[in-house]
Scaffold this motif. Structure first.
Motif, PDB file in Angstrom:
ATOM      1  N   THR A   1       0.457   8.638 -19.234  1.00  0.00           N
ATOM      2  CA  THR A   1       0.468   9.780 -18.315  1.00  0.00           C
ATOM      3  C   THR A   1       1.141  11.023 -18.851  1.00  0.00           C
ATOM      4  O   THR A   1       0.900  12.127 -18.348  1.00  0.00           O
TER       5      THR A   1
ATOM      6  N   LEU B   1       7.543   9.312 -12.948  1.00  0.00           N
ATOM      7  CA  LEU B   1       6.623   8.299 -12.451  1.00  0.00           C
ATOM      8  C   LEU B   1       7.208   7.540 -11.273  1.00  0.00           C
ATOM      9  O   LEU B   1       6.526   7.286 -10.272  1.00  0.00           O
TER      10      LEU B   1
ATOM     11  N   THR C   1       4.342   5.604 -19.370  1.00  0.00           N
ATOM     12  CA  THR C   1       4.753   6.936 -19.805  1.00  0.00           C
ATOM     13  C   THR C   1       3.830   7.462 -20.909  1.00  0.00           C
ATOM     14  O   THR C   1       3.532   8.657 -20.958  1.00  0.00           O
TER      15      THR C   1
END
Length: 225
Positions: free
Chosen positions: A75, A82, A72
């Motif tokens: 990205t 995700l 997390t």
């Protein structure tokens, strides 16, 4: 063509261009998770969004394995986002590599919020992919390297295509071929009513190269960012 085949085919295309994707640990690990075997025939209609996601995930894997970030954190996406991307687009074993059961969602800081807001203001209406790419780009823009590199892409041409596809009005404003990260921050400054640049014009600025010079390792046709 399936997403798995698309990612494999893109890897094959890049090899023919002299770009060795397997030299990158994240991409090598991702390709191994996607399964062994010969690459399938190249399909020129492969989905570009899925390719970009694979590139971003390969960079995330590199940071995860180096202990630099969680999935997390790497990205800018939530655990739910995700998981949805991995479930919909990649084989089941891929999910385990991102250790989602061990991560929590991260709250964006002020700078990231501003970048995300700028991108979302120019995103394609009603497009979930554009929203997710806004989050990804805002998070990766905080890294120190060139934005296209931090997204795991292989040149600025791919970043140009990504931004033009999902944030068309924003991308269209970069008429002078400014580096994308510089351009995003300039747009933030304009929105706030001030500028970090004191030069009367770009041509008169002593730091001109920091905004417009070619970036190391890029493959960019003349006049294209």
């Amino acid at each position: 063509m399936s997403t798995l085949a698309q990612v494999r085919a893109l890897s094959n295309v890049r090899s023919t261009l002299g770009i060795r994707m397997t030299d990158r640990p994240g991409w090598r690990q991702l390709s191994e998770l996607l399964g062994l075997g010969p690459w399938p025939p190249i399909d020129l209609e492969m989905d570009f969004d899925q390719y970009v996601l694979a590139c971003v995930l390969s960079r995330a894997l590199e940071e995860i394995d180096a202990g630099e970030a969680t999935a997390t954190e790497a990205t800018g996406l939530s655990q739910v986002e995700l998981r949805d991307i991995l479930n919909c687009s990649f084989p089941a074993p891929t999910i385990h590599a991102f250790r989602l059961v061990d991560v929590s969602d991260t709250e964006p800081g002020l700078e990231e919020e501003l970048l995300r807001g700028l991108l979302l203001a120019h995103a394609r209406a009603g497009d979930l992919a554009s929203v997710r790419f806004a989050k990804i780009i805002a998070r990766r823009a905080l890294r120190h390297g060139h934005l296209w590199r931090e997204l795991g892409l292989f040149d600025r041409v791919e970043l140009n295509r990504l931004l033009a596809t999902h944030f068309p009005t924003l991308a269209a404003g970069n008429t002078d071929n400014m580096r994308w990260k510089k351009y995003l921050y300039r747009k933030l400054c304009e929105a706030e009513g001030f500028s970090l640049c004191t030069a009367p014009a770009c041509q008169e600025c002593k730091d001109l190269e920091s905004c417009f010079a070619p970036e190391e390792g890029e493959s960019v046709p003349l006049g294209v960012d």
